[in-house]
Design a protein around this motif. Sequence first.
Motif, PDB file in Angstrom:
ATOM      1  N   TRP A  89     -17.847   4.744  -8.541  1.00 19.78           N
ATOM      2  CA  TRP A  89     -16.953   5.665  -7.831  1.00 19.78           C
ATOM      3  C   TRP A  89     -17.807   6.631  -7.015  1.00 19.78           C
ATOM      4  N   HIS A 101      -9.659   5.244  -1.731  1.00 23.47           N
ATOM      5  CA  HIS A 101      -8.558   6.062  -2.239  1.00 23.47           C
ATOM      6  C   HIS A 101      -8.497   7.364  -1.448  1.00 23.47           C
ATOM      7  N   HIS A 138      -1.025   9.877  -1.128  1.00 23.37           N
ATOM      8  CA  HIS A 138      -1.846   9.038  -2.018  1.00 23.37           C
ATOM      9  C   HIS A 138      -1.823   7.616  -1.470  1.00 23.37           C
ATOM     10  N   GLU A 139      -2.911   7.240  -0.817  1.00 25.87           N
ATOM     11  CA  GLU A 139      -3.017   5.926  -0.198  1.00 25.87           C
ATOM     12  C   GLU A 139      -4.277   5.228  -0.682  1.00 25.87           C
ATOM     13  N   HIS A 140      -4.262   3.904  -0.610  1.00 26.35           N
ATOM     14  CA  HIS A 140      -5.468   3.146  -0.920  1.00 26.35           C
ATOM     15  C   HIS A 140      -5.420   1.809  -0.192  1.00 26.35           C
ATOM     16  N   GLU A 141      -6.575   1.369   0.239  1.00 26.85           N
ATOM     17  CA  GLU A 141      -6.705   0.060   0.865  1.00 26.85           C
ATOM     18  C   GLU A 141      -7.968  -0.611   0.346  1.00 26.85           C
ATOM     19  N   GLU A 142      -7.907  -1.943   0.240  1.00 29.20           N
ATOM     20  CA  GLU A 142      -9.003  -2.695  -0.346  1.00 29.20           C
ATOM     21  C   GLU A 142      -9.635  -3.620   0.687  1.00 29.20           C
ATOM     22  N   HIS A 158       0.796  -1.213   0.000  1.00 31.93           N
ATOM     23  CA  HIS A 158       0.000   0.000   0.000  1.00 31.93           C
ATOM     24  C   HIS A 158       0.838   1.276   0.000  1.00 31.93           C
ATOM     25  N   GLN A 192     -12.512  -0.438  -2.536  1.00 28.51           N
ATOM     26  CA  GLN A 192     -11.169   0.137  -2.418  1.00 28.51           C
ATOM     27  C   GLN A 192     -11.306   1.622  -2.096  1.00 28.51           C
ATOM     28  N   GLU A 200      -6.315  11.038  -0.962  1.00 30.22           N
ATOM     29  CA  GLU A 200      -5.316  11.998  -1.427  1.00 30.22           C
ATOM     30  C   GLU A 200      -5.463  13.285  -0.634  1.00 30.22           C
ATOM     31  N   TYR A 203     -14.580   6.123  -2.815  1.00 29.56           N
ATOM     32  CA  TYR A 203     -14.818   4.686  -2.712  1.00 29.56           C
ATOM     33  C   TYR A 203     -14.957   4.103  -4.121  1.00 29.56           C
ATOM     34  N   GLU A 204     -14.133   3.115  -4.424  1.00 31.07           N
ATOM     35  CA  GLU A 204     -14.236   2.396  -5.696  1.00 31.07           C
ATOM     36  C   GLU A 204     -14.842   1.019  -5.393  1.00 31.07           C
TER      37      GLU A 204
END
Length: 250
Positions: A204, A232, A240-244, A149, A230, A234, A191-192
């Motif tokens: 999205w 996202h 710039h982070e993302h977790e799923e 990540h 996921q 920023e 949110y993706e």
Amino acid sequence: MKRKLWILALVLVLASLAACGKDGAEILPLAEPDEILPLAVTLSVTEKVAIAEKVKMEAIVSLGEEKVEDADEVVFEVWEEGKKDDSVMIESINEKAGLYTAETTFDHDGLFHIQVHVTARSMHTMPKKEVTVGHGAQQEEEHKEDHEHGTTEGFSLHFMKPEQVKATEELKLVTHLQMDGHPLEKARVRYEIWNDANPDKRDWLDAEEKVAGEYTATQTFAEAGTFKVQIHVEDEHDLHEHEEFTVEVK
């Protein structure tokens, strides 16, 4: 005559007050609004334990000098390094005097994380600590999740993973963000969402920040299935982070 005397007396009193102000007499300032104190949480855990040994988790919640005994929620989240999606939530016991406790055990070697989520007085905070169990984990595994990540130092994300999600019903998605122990405000959070059965179709959602560090959006799943969410994140400082995460919809 009495009425004229009363008016004259009133004029003299007002003139006297005005003169005091001009002569430099102390004029009391308007009262300042009460200072908004941050919610403070001290998390204490044993950082190295043996397999099957009881681990006591303690959180002391305070607001300035006041010990908070009426927190809305104090929950301990426990997960193994690299397996955040399989975390376990453990409700705390209110021991009074601002102390909230819980216990857990581990059945194998590894590196684990313990994070306490505290909501009180319309604020949220979530300090985290690591626990090494037995011989711990291999070095290359210990930082696997961070490498995947690209986690920024001091950054923390907690997705309030929903349970018992039903198709066609509106669902509120909630994520708490922190940086160096403080709410991360004014971030851009999206949110993706997609279903592995149809990965080309993705929703999205732009999250809204109504409470400092808390980002929410709503989603209605049209059908049952296993969905990926996921998150996202920023900000204006090149974060710039993302977790799923995985959400089961019935």
